[in-house]
Design an enzyme around this catalytic site. Structure first.
Site, PDB file in Angstrom:
ATOM      1  N   HIS A 161      -6.282  16.226   1.296  1.00 13.07           N
ATOM      2  CA  HIS A 161      -5.892  16.095  -0.102  1.00 13.07           C
ATOM      3  C   HIS A 161      -5.179  17.338  -0.603  1.00 13.07           C
ATOM      4  O   HIS A 161      -4.280  17.259  -1.436  1.00 13.07           O
ATOM      5  CB  HIS A 161      -7.108  15.749  -0.982  1.00 13.07           C
ATOM      6  CG  HIS A 161      -7.496  14.304  -0.905  1.00 13.07           C
ATOM      7  ND1 HIS A 161      -8.434  13.840  -0.023  1.00 13.07           N
ATOM      8  CD2 HIS A 161      -7.009  13.221  -1.561  1.00 13.07           C
ATOM      9  CE1 HIS A 161      -8.532  12.519  -0.150  1.00 13.07           C
ATOM     10  NE2 HIS A 161      -7.667  12.115  -1.074  1.00 13.07           N
ATOM     11  N   ASP A 179      -5.565   8.236  -6.884  1.00 10.42           N
ATOM     12  CA  ASP A 179      -6.047   9.175  -5.857  1.00 10.42           C
ATOM     13  C   ASP A 179      -4.965  10.233  -5.691  1.00 10.42           C
ATOM     14  O   ASP A 179      -3.789   9.903  -5.563  1.00 10.42           O
ATOM     15  CB  ASP A 179      -6.284   8.415  -4.538  1.00 10.42           C
ATOM     16  CG  ASP A 179      -6.742   9.303  -3.378  1.00 10.42           C
ATOM     17  OD1 ASP A 179      -6.520  10.533  -3.407  1.00 10.42           O
ATOM     18  OD2 ASP A 179      -7.303   8.755  -2.402  1.00 10.42           O
ATOM     19  N   LYS A 204      -6.205  -0.755  -8.118  1.00 13.10           N
ATOM     20  CA  LYS A 204      -7.160   0.163  -7.487  1.00 13.10           C
ATOM     21  C   LYS A 204      -7.111   1.505  -8.214  1.00 13.10           C
ATOM     22  O   LYS A 204      -6.312   1.705  -9.123  1.00 13.10           O
ATOM     23  CB  LYS A 204      -6.843   0.311  -5.998  1.00 13.10           C
ATOM     24  CG  LYS A 204      -7.232  -0.932  -5.224  1.00 13.10           C
ATOM     25  CD  LYS A 204      -7.729  -0.628  -3.836  1.00 13.10           C
ATOM     26  CE  LYS A 204      -9.113  -0.040  -3.877  1.00 13.10           C
ATOM     27  NZ  LYS A 204      -9.659   0.273  -2.550  1.00 13.10           N
ATOM     28  N   HIS A 225       0.852  -1.199   0.000  1.00 19.13           N
ATOM     29  CA  HIS A 225       0.000   0.000   0.000  1.00 19.13           C
ATOM     30  C   HIS A 225       0.882   1.241   0.000  1.00 19.13           C
ATOM     31  O   HIS A 225       1.879   1.300   0.729  1.00 19.13           O
ATOM     32  CB  HIS A 225      -0.854  -0.070   1.274  1.00 19.13           C
ATOM     33  CG  HIS A 225      -1.803   1.052   1.488  1.00 19.13           C
ATOM     34  ND1 HIS A 225      -1.396   2.338   1.765  1.00 19.13           N
ATOM     35  CD2 HIS A 225      -3.157   1.081   1.504  1.00 19.13           C
ATOM     36  CE1 HIS A 225      -2.458   3.109   1.931  1.00 19.13           C
ATOM     37  NE2 HIS A 225      -3.541   2.366   1.783  1.00 19.13           N
ATOM     38  N   ASP A 276      -9.350  14.142  -4.116  1.00 14.43           N
ATOM     39  CA  ASP A 276      -8.898  12.797  -4.490  1.00 14.43           C
ATOM     40  C   ASP A 276      -8.932  12.639  -6.010  1.00 14.43           C
ATOM     41  O   ASP A 276      -7.914  12.371  -6.665  1.00 14.43           O
ATOM     42  CB  ASP A 276      -9.806  11.815  -3.747  1.00 14.43           C
ATOM     43  CG  ASP A 276      -9.816  10.384  -4.255  1.00 14.43           C
ATOM     44  OD1 ASP A 276     -10.505   9.558  -3.646  1.00 14.43           O
ATOM     45  OD2 ASP A 276      -9.157  10.074  -5.249  1.00 14.43           O
ATOM     46  N   CYS A 335      -3.878  12.002  -3.311  1.00 16.18           N
ATOM     47  CA  CYS A 335      -2.988  11.999  -2.139  1.00 16.18           C
ATOM     48  C   CYS A 335      -1.775  11.110  -2.359  1.00 16.18           C
ATOM     49  O   CYS A 335      -0.702  11.370  -1.801  1.00 16.18           O
ATOM     50  CB  CYS A 335      -3.722  11.595  -0.860  1.00 16.18           C
ATOM     51  SG  CYS A 335      -4.230   9.866  -0.766  1.00 16.18           S
ATOM     52  N   TYR A 336      -1.910  10.085  -3.203  1.00 18.75           N
ATOM     53  CA  TYR A 336      -0.750   9.232  -3.474  1.00 18.75           C
ATOM     54  C   TYR A 336       0.306   9.955  -4.282  1.00 18.75           C
ATOM     55  O   TYR A 336       1.418   9.452  -4.429  1.00 18.75           O
ATOM     56  CB  TYR A 336      -1.174   7.920  -4.140  1.00 18.75           C
ATOM     57  CG  TYR A 336      -1.982   7.047  -3.212  1.00 18.75           C
ATOM     58  CD1 TYR A 336      -3.328   6.798  -3.448  1.00 18.75           C
ATOM     59  CD2 TYR A 336      -1.406   6.525  -2.054  1.00 18.75           C
ATOM     60  CE1 TYR A 336      -4.074   6.036  -2.569  1.00 18.75           C
ATOM     61  CE2 TYR A 336      -2.146   5.765  -1.167  1.00 18.75           C
ATOM     62  CZ  TYR A 336      -3.484   5.521  -1.427  1.00 18.75           C
ATOM     63  OH  TYR A 336      -4.220   4.782  -0.558  1.00 18.75           O
ATOM     64  N   ARG A 382      -2.727   0.932  -4.464  1.00 20.35           N
ATOM     65  CA  ARG A 382      -2.507  -0.509  -4.529  1.00 20.35           C
ATOM     66  C   ARG A 382      -2.761  -0.986  -5.955  1.00 20.35           C
ATOM     67  O   ARG A 382      -3.467  -0.338  -6.715  1.00 20.35           O
ATOM     68  CB  ARG A 382      -3.457  -1.267  -3.603  1.00 20.35           C
ATOM     69  CG  ARG A 382      -3.460  -0.866  -2.163  1.00 20.35           C
ATOM     70  CD  ARG A 382      -4.439  -1.727  -1.379  1.00 20.35           C
ATOM     71  NE  ARG A 382      -5.577  -0.999  -0.905  1.00 20.35           N
ATOM     72  CZ  ARG A 382      -6.691  -1.581  -0.442  1.00 20.35           C
ATOM     73  NH1 ARG A 382      -6.794  -2.894  -0.428  1.00 20.35           N
ATOM     74  NH2 ARG A 382      -7.691  -0.852  -0.003  1.00 20.35           N
ATOM     75  N   ASP A 420     -10.733  18.512   0.331  1.00 17.03           N
ATOM     76  CA  ASP A 420     -10.548  18.552   1.786  1.00 17.03           C
ATOM     77  C   ASP A 420      -9.109  18.957   2.064  1.00 17.03           C
ATOM     78  O   ASP A 420      -8.273  19.021   1.156  1.00 17.03           O
ATOM     79  CB  ASP A 420     -10.908  17.210   2.448  1.00 17.03           C
ATOM     80  CG  ASP A 420     -10.115  16.025   1.914  1.00 17.03           C
ATOM     81  OD1 ASP A 420     -10.721  14.992   1.588  1.00 17.03           O
ATOM     82  OD2 ASP A 420      -8.861  16.139   1.829  1.00 17.03           O
TER      83      ASP A 420
END
Lengths: 433, 337
Positions: free
Chosen positions: A367, A271, A268, A223, A357, A273-274, A265, A364
């Site tokens: 993020h 996003d 998936k 992750h 995201d 934030c990654y 991952r 938010d």
């Protein structure tokens, strides 16, 4: 094995495929829009909307609506997400607000050490990390002096678990995130020692999965968030060579999808934030893989604490600390596709005031923080040297999009990190009872 | 009693609480990130602070922690205090499982809830096995990749047992969605951690991975799973003839070349000598622009990948520049006859 699709069934996409294609069509719709508009409008679309972001961020510092009640145990985090974002944008808040932050954070302190999610709450490793990072981001004597290193050290020792890991709070969960928050705080405050470090490396190694990434606990799935935490921690404790860096790197680069952003991952969805968790991990790996002199195997960090004179221009720290050989003044290329990541952040995550995201999700502060952090990492990814200024080609959109450089180990803006490092490494050594 | 329903009675109106004075939050005169709490929220937390400070352990406090958790399930202090009370009162932990499940149905993405569930299950011991496995299955029916639930399920298997149906469950999840990487990860977990696992063997797992790849070669999960099976055993990996055969099949099909080429890069670096068919198949996918360049196969594969997998062009270039380092490490793994 039974075939999951036969002629009689007809062909049907799985839920993973459906979700992925839905997102891809949204993202490519946005990218196609960019292609079809005139250059001036393109520049506008790619522009970092600094003013609206700062306005959104400062507003959050002053007031949060009732829906934020679910973050009532995370208020130092909200401070960090906001203030770090403001710092990345090269701004600062007025002195009165700074003092209010310092005061508030100190009210989150537990009398026995560590910071909780709000006044009166139990101390927690994550909120301690957030509180310390907030104070360092503010910078200045008052802010840094407000940190009680001795008490924090004793809190960290209390959280230490026999497995080598750390509990997030008394009676709390143990995972790779806990290791990172503890070690990051200990390192940045210059209170790291053998007692804190013991067993951490083995625990994190046991969390690296067959895929190459790192999981939250041994056995769980690789992750992005935990991979960042695990990798950064291993670097901080000078044990990074115990990881299988080749398989980690391979897993990591495959987490960047056709959208340009990173997924957390395998299989998936991307996003924003990654952008930091994976992008930041990539930046760390890049510095480890820094090109070796011709004819030799790529440079490695040694396990025994590093020899400060090994590499030209390595940062020298006190004996207990990590010596990280950094190649100065070298140009390098990012391990990932930096332009593509910046494109995802600016076009898909950025909204009018803040970041989200992905399209369809709401903005938010979390993020906003990690999209901006990832953007900074991407902009500076062509250099291993924090002092060098990125060339215009490194920055997607107008050059004014350039953010402040960040130290990816702690996710603190470089200038503020340097000030804190100077302050705390010159601070008196702790007396242990 | 929940603060969400219109019948919520303020605690200050409840006679059983008349002896307690709520404690205000010490936010200071100029708080930052101040939350505009609802009256209910402020009141519940005010009373919680009072009993937390006094250390009272009683039924009314237990119920109050439920209310506080209801309005903010992220408050780890309240959860921890709840555990202290549950222990002190020797409470019925089966009811506690229901409490957690009801919360999970509203929002299951919360560390504290799962940590609490684990604590309860540990106390209940092996009697809780079936219930915990069923509970996580219910979560997966909504979200088959739920991270906390998978960690919990693994903890249950390791500490309480219940392995018997696990591989079959993985099979079912993968039949539903062969792209479910969490299910692949769980499969690896079962195959490597189930003490005395007899349902499968290395060869049958390799065959399972290969079949999955052939079904959907663009699916990254089984490729990584296949490599994972031979982690720390690269010699055997290189020696297994079914693997280059798989790569050959995929190369010929022209679908999802990058995984096949990436795998060949590792195998050849570690001593695999491609046979004629495989060498031809590799040549056949080399782009026009670099065909005929007289370079060794490893360099050619890297250059090909730079072109056909542009998102990772820098990575493939990095691999190309480090082939000697890889090969040196690889040679050490091979027996020289």
């Amino acid at each position: 094995m039974e075939s999951s699709s036969s002629a009689a069934d007809g062909w049907k996409p799985t839920i993973s495929q459906e979700d992925q294609w839905t997102l891809e069509s949204q993202v490519f719709h946005i990218y196609r829009m960019l292609c079809d508009i005139p250059p001036k409008s393109q520049a506008a679309m790619l522009e970092l909307q600094r003013d609206s972001h700062v306005e959104y961020l400062e507003k959050g510092l002053r007031h949060l609506g009732p829906s934020f009640s679910v973050l009532d145990a995370n208020r130092p985090w909200i401070c960090y997400w906001i203030l770090h974002s403001i710092a990345l944008l090269g701004e600062s808040v007025d002195v009165a607000l700074e003092n209010n932050v310092i005061d508030f954070i100190s009210r989150c302190q537990d009398q026995h050490g560590g910071y909780g999610g709000g006044p009166g709450q139990m101390p927690h490793l994550a909120t301690t990390y957030a509180a310390v990072n907030t104070l360092i981001t503010l910078g200045g004597n008052k802010s840094l002096k407000s940190i009680n290193r001795g008490k924090i050290y004793s809190f960290l020792r209390r959280m230490k678990h026999t497995s080598g890991g750390f509990s997030m709070h008394e009676g709390g969960e143990i995972d790779v995130r806990a290791c990172y928050t503890a070690i990051s705080v200990a390192s940045v405050l210059s209170i790291i020692d053998e007692e804190l470090v013991r067993g951490v490396g083995d625990y994190i190694v046991s969390c690296q999965t067959y895929e190459g990434g790192i999981a939250g606990e041994p056995g769980s799935e690789a992750h992005g968030g935990y991979t960042f935490c695990g990798l950064a921690t291993m670097i901080l404790i000078n044990a990074v060579n115990h990881l299988d860096l080749a398989s980690l790197t391979d897993w990591l680069v495959f987490r960047q999808g056709v959208e340009g952003g990173f997924q957390g991952r395998t299989n998936k969805l991307v996003d924003g934030c990654y952008s930091f968790w994976q992008g930041g991990a990539a930046a760390l790996l890049q510095r480890l893989h820094a090109p070796a002199p011709a004819g030799s195997i790529s440079s490695d960090l040694s396990d025994d604490g590093g020899s400060p004179d090994q590499e030209e221009g390595s940062e020298k720290h006190s004996d207990d600390e990590v010596s990280i050989p950094i190649r100065r003044h070298t140009e390098t290329e990012p391990l990932f596709q930096s332009q593509a990541l910046q494109q995802y952040i600016l076009l898909c995550s950025q909204v009018e005031g803040g970041f989200r995201d992905k399209p369809g999700k709401s903005r938010d502060h979390y993020h906003t923080c990690y999209c901006l952090s990832g953007l900074a990492v991407a902009q500076y990814s062509w250099s291993n040297d924090a002092d060098s200024v990125p060339l215009p080609g490194s920055v997607l959109g107008p050059y004014s999009n350039l953010l402040e450089p960040v130290n990816p180990l702690y996710n603190i803006v470089v200038d503020q990190y340097n000030e804190a490092h100077e302050f705390f490494s010159n601070a008196p050594a702790l007396k242990h009872e | 009693m929940s603060s969400e329903d219109n019948n919520w009675v303020p605690i200050s109106n409840r006679p059983e609480w008349s002896d307690v004075t709520p404690v205000a939050q010490n936010d200071g005169p100029n708080p930052v990130v101040p939350i505009a709490y609802s009256q209910e929220f402020a009141e519940i937390m005010g009373y919680f602070r009072a009993v937390y400070l006094s250390g009272e352990r009683s039924l009314r406090v237990l119920e109050l922690t439920a209310e506080a958790i209801g309005i903010n399930p992220g408050n780890y202090t309240v959860w921890q205090f709840r555990r202290v009370i549950l222990e002190a009162m020797n409470a019925d932990l089966h009811k506690e499982l229901d409490f957690v499940e009801q919360l999970a149905n509203k929002n299951s993405k919360n560390y504290q809830l799962w940590h609490h569930r684990r604590w309860v299950a540990a106390k209940l011991g092996t009697a809780a096995v079936d219930g915990e496995l069923e509970f996580t299955k219910r979560i997966f029916s909504n979200d088959a990749k739920h991270y906390h639930a998978w960690s919990h399920r693994q903890w249950v298997l390791l500490n309480l047992g219940g392995w018997e149906g696990e591989l079959a469950y993985c099979n079912q999840l993968l039949a539903d969605d062969i792209f479910n990487n969490s299910a692949w990860n769980q499969r690896y977990f079962v195959v490597t951690k189930h003490p005395g696992c007899v349902e499968t063997s290395l060869d049958s797992e390799v065959e399972y991975a290969i079949q999955s790849i052939l079904l959907k070669p663009e699916n990254e999960s089984p490729w990584r799973y296949l490599r994972g099976l031979y982690k720390n055993n690269i010699k055997s990996f290189v020696a297994n003839p079914t693997v280059p055969k798989l790569c050959l099949t995929v190369l010929i099909s022209r679908v999802s070349l990058m995984f096949a080429l990436g795998l060949l890069l590792d195998l050849i670096s570690n001593g695999l000598t491609p046979n004629k068919d495989l060498s031809n198949a590799i040549e056949a996918v080399v782009p026009e622009s670099i065909v005929g360049q007289d370079s060794d196969v490893l360099v050619k594969i890297c250059s090909t990948l730079e072109i056909i997998d542009p998102m990772r062009a820098n990575y493939w270039r990095f691999r190309k520049n480090n082939l000697y380092a890889q090969a040196a490490a690889g040679v050490a793994n091979i027996n020289i006859h």
